[in-house]
Design an enzyme around this catalytic site. Structure first.
Site, PDB file in Angstrom:
ATOM      1  N   LYS A   1       0.662  -1.359  -0.152  1.00 54.04           N
ATOM      2  CA  LYS A   1       0.164   0.041   0.040  1.00 54.04           C
ATOM      3  C   LYS A   1       0.783   1.222  -0.088  1.00 54.04           C
ATOM      4  O   LYS A   1       0.553   2.188  -0.630  1.00 54.04           O
ATOM      5  CB  LYS A   1      -0.826   0.000   1.114  1.00 54.04           C
ATOM      6  CG  LYS A   1      -1.998  -1.094   1.250  1.00 54.04           C
ATOM      7  CD  LYS A   1      -3.031  -0.809   0.039  1.00 54.04           C
ATOM      8  CE  LYS A   1      -4.116  -1.859   0.048  1.00 54.04           C
ATOM      9  NZ  LYS A   1      -4.920  -1.659  -1.206  1.00 54.04           N
TER      10      LYS A   1
ATOM     11  N   LYS B   1      -5.914 -16.521 -15.318  1.00 52.20           N
ATOM     12  CA  LYS B   1      -7.126 -16.493 -14.268  1.00 52.20           C
ATOM     13  C   LYS B   1      -8.120 -15.225 -14.579  1.00 52.20           C
ATOM     14  O   LYS B   1      -7.443 -14.406 -14.578  1.00 52.20           O
ATOM     15  CB  LYS B   1      -6.105 -16.346 -12.908  1.00 52.20           C
ATOM     16  CG  LYS B   1      -7.159 -16.433 -11.672  1.00 52.20           C
ATOM     17  CD  LYS B   1      -6.209 -16.362 -10.519  1.00 52.20           C
ATOM     18  CE  LYS B   1      -7.121 -15.908  -9.010  1.00 52.20           C
ATOM     19  NZ  LYS B   1      -6.917 -14.475  -8.854  1.00 52.20           N
TER      20      LYS B   1
ATOM     21  N   LYS C   1     -10.765  -9.743 -11.668  1.00 45.55           N
ATOM     22  CA  LYS C   1     -11.094  -8.166 -11.919  1.00 45.55           C
ATOM     23  C   LYS C   1      -9.856  -7.088 -11.383  1.00 45.55           C
ATOM     24  O   LYS C   1      -9.860  -5.987 -11.905  1.00 45.55           O
ATOM     25  CB  LYS C   1     -12.390  -7.781 -11.210  1.00 45.55           C
ATOM     26  CG  LYS C   1     -12.522  -7.800  -9.707  1.00 45.55           C
ATOM     27  CD  LYS C   1     -13.623  -7.227  -9.189  1.00 45.55           C
ATOM     28  CE  LYS C   1     -13.648  -7.347  -7.541  1.00 45.55           C
ATOM     29  NZ  LYS C   1     -13.643  -8.835  -7.012  1.00 45.55           N
TER      30      LYS C   1
HETATM   31  P1  ADP Z   1      -9.848 -10.701  -8.047  1.00 45.29           P
HETATM   32  O1  ADP Z   1      -8.618 -11.569  -8.478  1.00 45.29           O
HETATM   33  O2  ADP Z   1     -11.058 -10.700  -9.361  1.00 45.29           O
HETATM   34  O3  ADP Z   1      -9.674  -9.334  -7.596  1.00 45.29           O
HETATM   35  P2  ADP Z   1     -10.449 -11.593  -5.439  1.00 45.29           P
HETATM   36  O4  ADP Z   1      -8.932 -11.503  -5.292  1.00 45.29           O
HETATM   37  O5  ADP Z   1     -11.203 -10.690  -4.824  1.00 45.29           O
HETATM   38  O6  ADP Z   1     -10.612 -11.486  -6.990  1.00 45.29           O
HETATM   39  O7  ADP Z   1     -10.863 -13.069  -5.232  1.00 45.29           O
HETATM   40  C1  ADP Z   1     -11.757 -13.371  -4.128  1.00 45.29           C
HETATM   41  C2  ADP Z   1     -11.479 -15.210  -4.134  1.00 45.29           C
HETATM   42  O8  ADP Z   1     -12.072 -15.612  -5.297  1.00 45.29           O
HETATM   43  C3  ADP Z   1     -10.053 -15.513  -4.000  1.00 45.29           C
HETATM   44  O9  ADP Z   1      -9.441 -15.621  -2.802  1.00 45.29           O
HETATM   45  C4  ADP Z   1      -9.990 -16.665  -4.834  1.00 45.29           C
HETATM   46  O10 ADP Z   1     -10.021 -17.744  -4.002  1.00 45.29           O
HETATM   47  C5  ADP Z   1     -11.232 -16.625  -5.628  1.00 45.29           C
HETATM   48  N1  ADP Z   1     -10.941 -16.412  -7.037  1.00 45.29           N
HETATM   49  C6  ADP Z   1     -10.864 -15.407  -7.832  1.00 45.29           C
HETATM   50  N2  ADP Z   1     -10.514 -15.321  -8.880  1.00 45.29           N
HETATM   51  C7  ADP Z   1     -10.710 -16.731  -9.172  1.00 45.29           C
HETATM   52  C8  ADP Z   1     -10.438 -17.629 -10.413  1.00 45.29           C
HETATM   53  N3  ADP Z   1     -10.199 -17.031 -11.498  1.00 45.29           N
HETATM   54  N4  ADP Z   1     -10.690 -18.769 -10.281  1.00 45.29           N
HETATM   55  C9  ADP Z   1     -10.877 -19.486  -9.022  1.00 45.29           C
HETATM   56  N5  ADP Z   1     -11.166 -18.634  -7.976  1.00 45.29           N
HETATM   57  C10 ADP Z   1     -11.000 -17.390  -8.132  1.00 45.29           C
END
Ligand code: ADP
Ligand code: TRP
Length: 331
Positions: free
Chosen positions: A111, A194, A197
């Site tokens: 951060k 993967k 967002k």
């Molecule tokens: P992003 O990568 O979109 O910012 P987050 O990090 O907020 O998503 O994701 C929250 C949870 O959702 C993660 O801890 C993970 O376990 C799951 N997750 C996120 N993207 C995927 C994906 N493409 N496939 C499987 N699980 C995922």
């Protein structure tokens, strides 16, 4: 029956990856454990959201959790700021959290790098607030992704330190129920490994996306430049399309496109169209539930109130006992 706690920051809509990677674990856990799932809106203040956005984001998460099947009768579903006991425990834990260890935390260092204009004390003490969230229910298991491992380690440090300082065995050591490395990994539409967002909005299909948006996103999905030799390794984008199809399309549809690919006659446009329709079949019931829930203020109010009450019963007991252990006594 274990006590399970997990929080999610209100940062927007759930995508297919979140559903398969995280939500499905929550759904399973609520059947077998005493679960506390909350929306971490205190935590989100570190980035200074405007009030209207804050409320809207909390509502989105609540609505989407319910639409995905989190059951307020089975799990305790609450909003973090409805539980001010958390803030008291946070204050108490901060007295025994050391600047050095907080400054060494990877997420804090990150951060400082990404938002140097807003390095506030809330960021520094993010791990003590998260520890308070967890130990306020004396949780044993915390379903979180890999990136939260260090925060959980700090939670154990703070819990143990409290126990040692007061010579009690009051807080259990919470362990990660890790779903971050689950076998299920939904790939992105941008040719990335993967769907995420944070990396790229365009890689993600959200459960709330309308059919038109899903069709548009699929049409823009990365493939390769045209028909390539089927004997050569596939490009990541093409692999991703086949992977997504294995999750969302019926087996004979997948088999059909595999066959046309092998025959050197694949038309990605056709494949994308089909995949879009199959994903729409999957997301539509969620979207319909979300629209209905978002319009049902009374139900949302009831769910939040019920969650707050159940969470309060557990948290107020902990805070009362902690106060006694510390030596706060009434005259
Ligand atoms: P992003 O990568 O979109 O910012 P987050 O990090 O907020 O998503 O994701 C929250 C949870 O959702 C993660 O801890 C993970 O376990 C799951 N997750 C996120 N993207 C995927 C994906 N493409 N496939 C499987 N699980 C995922
Ligand atoms: N820090 C977590 C995240 O960024 C969210 C969170 C806050 C949390 N408090 C928690 C997760 C307690 C598990 C338990 O995703």
């Amino acid at each position: 029956m274990d006590i399970v706690v997990s929080g999610v920051r209100p940062t927007g809509n759930l995508h297919l990856g979140n559903y398969f990677g995280a939500l499905k674990s929550f759904l399973k856990m609520q059947e077998e454990n005493n679960c506390y799932f909350f929306i971490a809106d205190y935590h989100s203040l570190t980035t200074h959201p405007i009030p209207a956005d804050l409320h809207e984001n909390v509502k989105t998460v609540l609505v989407e959790f319910l639409a995905c099947g989190l059951d307020p009768e089975k799990a305790t579903l609450y909003i973090q700021s409805d539980l001010p006991e958390t803030a008291e425990l946070y204050l108490l834990l901060n007295m025994n959290a050391y600047i050095g260890e907080l400054e060494r935390c990877t997420s804090f260092k990150e951060k400082i790098r990404t938002q140097p204009q807003n390095v506030n004390a809330g960021l520094l003490t993010y791990p003590t607030l998260m520890a308070a969230d967890i130990i306020i229910h004396r949780a044993q298991k915390v379903p979180v992704g890999k990136d939260q491992e260090q925060h959980l380690e700090m939670t154990r440090t703070f819990a143990n330190r409290f126990n040692r300082l007061y010579n009690v065995e009051y807080f259990p050591e919470p362990v990660a129920y890790n779903f971050g490395e689950n076998l299920v990994k939904i790939p992105g539409l941008d040719g990335g490994l993967k769907m995420s967002k944070s990396d790229n909005e365009n890689s993600s299909i959200f459960l709330a996306d309308s059919p038109e948006i899903i069709r548009k996103k699929l049409m823009k999905a990365v493939t390769d430049t045209g028909q390539v030799d089927p004997a050569q390794p596939r490009s990541q984008g093409v692999k991703n399309l086949f992977d997504l199809m294995s999750y969302f399309s019926p087996p004979d549809t997948l088999a059909h496109f595999e066959h046309t690919y092998q025959a050197g006659a694949i038309r990605y446009g056709d494949m994308k169209k089909q995949l879009a329709e199959d994903i729409i079949v999957f997301t539509s019931p969620f979207r319909e539930k979300m629209l209905a829930l978002a319009a049902d203020k009374q139900y949302l109010r009831k769910v939040a109130a019920m969650g707050a009450e159940k969470a309060h019963a557990s948290a107020s007991k902990t805070v009362r006992e902690v106060r006694e252990i510390i030596g706060f006594k009434s005259f």
